[in-house]
Design a protein around this motif. Structure first.
Motif, mmCIF file in Angstrom:
data_model
loop_
_atom_site.group_PDB
_atom_site.id
_atom_site.type_symbol
_atom_site.label_atom_id
_atom_site.label_comp_id
_atom_site.label_asym_id
_atom_site.label_seq_id
_atom_site.Cartn_x
_atom_site.Cartn_y
_atom_site.Cartn_z
ATOM 1 N N ASP A 207 -14.184 2.125 -10.692
ATOM 2 C CA ASP A 207 -15.566 1.846 -11.593
ATOM 3 C C ASP A 207 -15.937 2.390 -12.974
ATOM 4 O OD1 ASP A 207 -15.983 0.640 -9.060
ATOM 5 O OD2 ASP A 207 -17.525 2.127 -8.364
ATOM 6 N N TYR A 208 -15.534 3.492 -13.740
ATOM 7 C CA TYR A 208 -15.699 3.959 -15.082
ATOM 8 C C TYR A 208 -14.729 3.402 -15.388
ATOM 9 C CZ TYR A 208 -13.961 7.416 -18.482
ATOM 10 O OH TYR A 208 -14.115 7.534 -19.666
ATOM 11 N N LEU A 209 -13.368 3.152 -14.908
ATOM 12 C CA LEU A 209 -12.484 2.084 -15.870
ATOM 13 C C LEU A 209 -13.055 0.212 -15.908
ATOM 14 C CD1 LEU A 209 -9.114 3.433 -15.521
ATOM 15 C CD2 LEU A 209 -10.267 4.314 -16.586
ATOM 16 N N GLY A 210 -13.477 0.146 -15.486
ATOM 17 C CA GLY A 210 -13.890 -1.886 -15.300
ATOM 18 C C GLY A 210 -13.369 -2.799 -14.341
ATOM 19 N N ILE A 211 -11.987 -1.760 -13.841
ATOM 20 C CA ILE A 211 -11.347 -2.927 -12.832
ATOM 21 C C ILE A 211 -12.141 -2.379 -11.176
ATOM 22 C CG2 ILE A 211 -9.478 -2.304 -13.893
ATOM 23 C CD1 ILE A 211 -8.361 -0.470 -11.858
ATOM 24 N N ASP A 212 -11.332 -3.641 -10.490
ATOM 25 C CA ASP A 212 -11.691 -4.321 -9.416
ATOM 26 C C ASP A 212 -11.532 -2.590 -8.508
ATOM 27 O OD1 ASP A 212 -12.740 -5.075 -7.210
ATOM 28 O OD2 ASP A 212 -11.913 -6.840 -7.039
ATOM 29 N N PRO A 213 -12.750 -2.092 -7.815
ATOM 30 C CA PRO A 213 -12.017 -1.176 -6.854
ATOM 31 C C PRO A 213 -11.818 -1.388 -5.667
ATOM 32 C CG PRO A 213 -14.573 -1.333 -6.818
ATOM 33 C CD PRO A 213 -13.625 -2.023 -8.058
ATOM 34 N N LEU A 214 -12.584 -2.618 -5.098
ATOM 35 C CA LEU A 214 -11.894 -2.886 -3.702
ATOM 36 C C LEU A 214 -10.118 -3.309 -3.319
ATOM 37 C CD1 LEU A 214 -14.161 -6.249 -3.705
ATOM 38 C CD2 LEU A 214 -14.422 -4.049 -2.159
ATOM 39 N N PHE A 215 -9.379 -3.010 -4.597
ATOM 40 C CA PHE A 215 -7.847 -2.848 -4.338
ATOM 41 C C PHE A 215 -7.472 -2.477 -3.687
ATOM 42 C CE2 PHE A 215 -4.100 -1.397 -6.451
ATOM 43 C CZ PHE A 215 -3.058 -2.284 -5.850
ATOM 44 N N TYR A 216 -8.204 -1.220 -3.843
ATOM 45 C CA TYR A 216 -7.942 0.682 -2.914
ATOM 46 C C TYR A 216 -8.643 0.657 -1.778
ATOM 47 C CZ TYR A 216 -6.229 1.498 -7.313
ATOM 48 O OH TYR A 216 -5.633 2.324 -8.466
ATOM 49 N N ARG A 217 -9.141 -0.715 -0.961
ATOM 50 C CA ARG A 217 -9.822 -0.638 0.034
ATOM 51 C C ARG A 217 -8.402 -0.877 1.298
ATOM 52 N NH1 ARG A 217 -13.188 -5.989 1.355
ATOM 53 N NH2 ARG A 217 -10.444 -6.544 0.837
ATOM 54 N N ASP A 218 -7.630 -1.482 0.903
ATOM 55 C CA ASP A 218 -6.126 -1.236 2.063
ATOM 56 C C ASP A 218 -5.104 -0.602 1.285
ATOM 57 O OD1 ASP A 218 -8.282 -3.015 4.606
ATOM 58 O OD2 ASP A 218 -7.318 -4.558 2.593
ATOM 59 N N TYR A 219 -5.182 0.022 0.378
ATOM 60 C CA TYR A 219 -4.301 0.482 -0.356
ATOM 61 C C TYR A 219 -3.415 1.599 0.702
ATOM 62 C CZ TYR A 219 -2.027 2.750 -3.879
ATOM 63 O OH TYR A 219 -1.057 2.626 -5.363
ATOM 64 N N GLU A 220 -2.165 1.888 0.367
ATOM 65 C CA GLU A 220 -1.217 3.062 1.103
ATOM 66 C C GLU A 220 -1.308 3.667 0.250
ATOM 67 O OE1 GLU A 220 2.214 1.891 3.713
ATOM 68 O OE2 GLU A 220 1.165 -0.046 4.530
ATOM 69 N N PHE A 221 -1.604 5.629 0.567
ATOM 70 C CA PHE A 221 -1.809 6.391 -0.563
ATOM 71 C C PHE A 221 -0.599 7.291 0.027
ATOM 72 C CE2 PHE A 221 -6.126 4.788 -0.806
ATOM 73 C CZ PHE A 221 -6.182 5.470 -2.267
ATOM 74 N N GLU A 222 0.386 7.021 -0.668
ATOM 75 C CA GLU A 222 1.213 8.636 -1.133
ATOM 76 C C GLU A 222 1.313 9.740 -1.887
ATOM 77 O OE1 GLU A 222 6.165 8.737 -1.875
ATOM 78 O OE2 GLU A 222 4.556 6.426 -1.543
ATOM 79 N N VAL A 223 1.037 10.594 -0.976
ATOM 80 C CA VAL A 223 1.626 11.815 -1.804
ATOM 81 C C VAL A 223 2.736 12.028 -3.138
ATOM 82 C CG1 VAL A 223 0.771 14.413 -2.318
ATOM 83 C CG2 VAL A 223 -0.082 13.312 -0.943
ATOM 84 N N LYS A 224 2.327 12.682 -4.576
ATOM 85 C CA LYS A 224 3.353 12.407 -5.189
ATOM 86 C C LYS A 224 3.619 13.751 -6.157
ATOM 87 C CE LYS A 224 4.266 8.163 -4.951
ATOM 88 N NZ LYS A 224 4.028 7.297 -5.798
ATOM 89 N N ASN A 225 4.867 14.379 -6.661
ATOM 90 C CA ASN A 225 4.945 15.396 -7.459
ATOM 91 C C ASN A 225 4.605 16.811 -6.310
ATOM 92 O OD1 ASN A 225 6.115 16.768 -9.814
ATOM 93 N ND2 ASN A 225 3.392 16.783 -10.444
#
Length: 308
Positions: A207-225
């Motif tokens: 939202d802050y960057l002005g890109i579509d937040p719905l992309f993360y609705r079904d996104y698979e998250f993985e912890v890095k580093n």
């Protein structure tokens, strides 16, 4: 520098801090977004001050100017490729971007991910002992705090370790950034919110960057580093010396697998009671700075006041 060509590779989004606050994961989640074109490496270090520990003498804005960003964004040719993103957490502490960015034709969106200060200091301590193997295993967290800033400290020449407390008083650095890039172009997020709800966190960033937040609705998250435990520090340092010589050979994969099997385990999530006590004793040193951070930037620091 006035030509459009000289400006075309300037990033439009900068994740500028802070180290050990989950920025690798946030960067990776953003670079997967179709409206983002990320730098070829996460940390370009391009706007680092001369003399700072991670300064790159062969590639920096002092040497190559704005045009040098092309090295990291040559694959981002058109606006359709997305917003150009880089993430160098040490920018939070630098003067160079504060002087350079105001001269850009358009201001980038800058944001920071911050972690409860005392937890960040502890994370740096553990990272130095294990992932970097530059801090002796016999040095307890209490020892580390007592040695910090002393001339006889075994890490006196390690600027980032010696200044871990100062650099965790974020507000003084952030005020300089706000003055340089403008209040509308800066945002502060909390690592604790990311850890609690990655999906909700990334939607807020989008939202802050002005890109579509719905992309993360079904996104698979993985912890890095993620932090690791190194059993033998000498073996870890030897690996660091050998790695450049086998990086592009058939030996890299099998030797890396063998090394991880023999010398690396995942870091335990919990602290022993003595470490937990020392971390909590450190908290009052950040009280005043945290109050100012909350007042100046409207950040709700309730997650920092909730103890585990």
């Amino acid at each position: 520098m006035n030509s459009t060509n000289e400006h075309r590779y300037l990033p439009q989004v900068i994740l500028a801090g802070a180290p050990k606050c989950g920025t690798t994961s946030v960067f990776d989640h953003l670079k997967d977004h179709p409206e983002i074109c990320s730098s070829s490496v996460k940390e370009t270090y391009y706007l680092i001050d001369k003399g700072y520990p991670v300064f790159r003498p062969d590639r920096n804005v002092h040497l190559q100017g704005w045009q040098g960003y092309e090295h990291f964004f040559s694959h981002c040719q058109n606006a359709a490729d997305g917003l150009k993103l880089e993430a160098t957490p040490d920018y939070l502490y630098q003067e160079t971007p504060l002087h350079s960015i105001p001269e850009w034709p358009t201001r980038p969106k800058v944001f920071f991910v911050l972690r409860r200060p005392e937890e960040r200091v502890y994370s740096l301590y553990r990272f130095a002992q294990n992932n970097l193997a530059i801090l002796d295993k016999d040095i307890s967290f209490s020892d580390f705090l007592a040695l910090m800033g002393t001339k006889d400290s075994p890490f006196a020449d390690r600027y980032i370790l010696s200044n871990a407390i100062q650099q965790s008083c974020y507000v003084d650095f952030l005020l300089k950034w706000r003055e340089a890039v403008g209040e509308d172009n800066i945002r502060v997020f909390l690592f604790e919110d990311f850890r609690r709800d990655q999906r909700g966190f990334m939607k807020q960033v989008a939202d802050y960057l002005g890109i579509d937040p719905l992309f993360y609705r079904d996104y698979e998250f993985e912890v890095k580093n993620a932090s690791t435990n190194v059993k033998l520090q000498g073996m870890h340092r030897l690996k660091g010396r050998i790695s450049p010589y086998i990086a592009n050979t058939a030996l890299r994969r099998p030797l890396s697998w063998l090394y991880r099997k023999v010398n690396v385990t995942q870091a335990a999530a919990s602290k022993v009671q003595s470490e937990r006590t020392e971390v909590e004793k450190l908290a009052p040193r950040f009280f005043e700075a945290n109050q100012r951070l909350e007042a100046e930037f409207g950040v709700d620091l309730a997650p920092w006041r909730t103890r585990k």
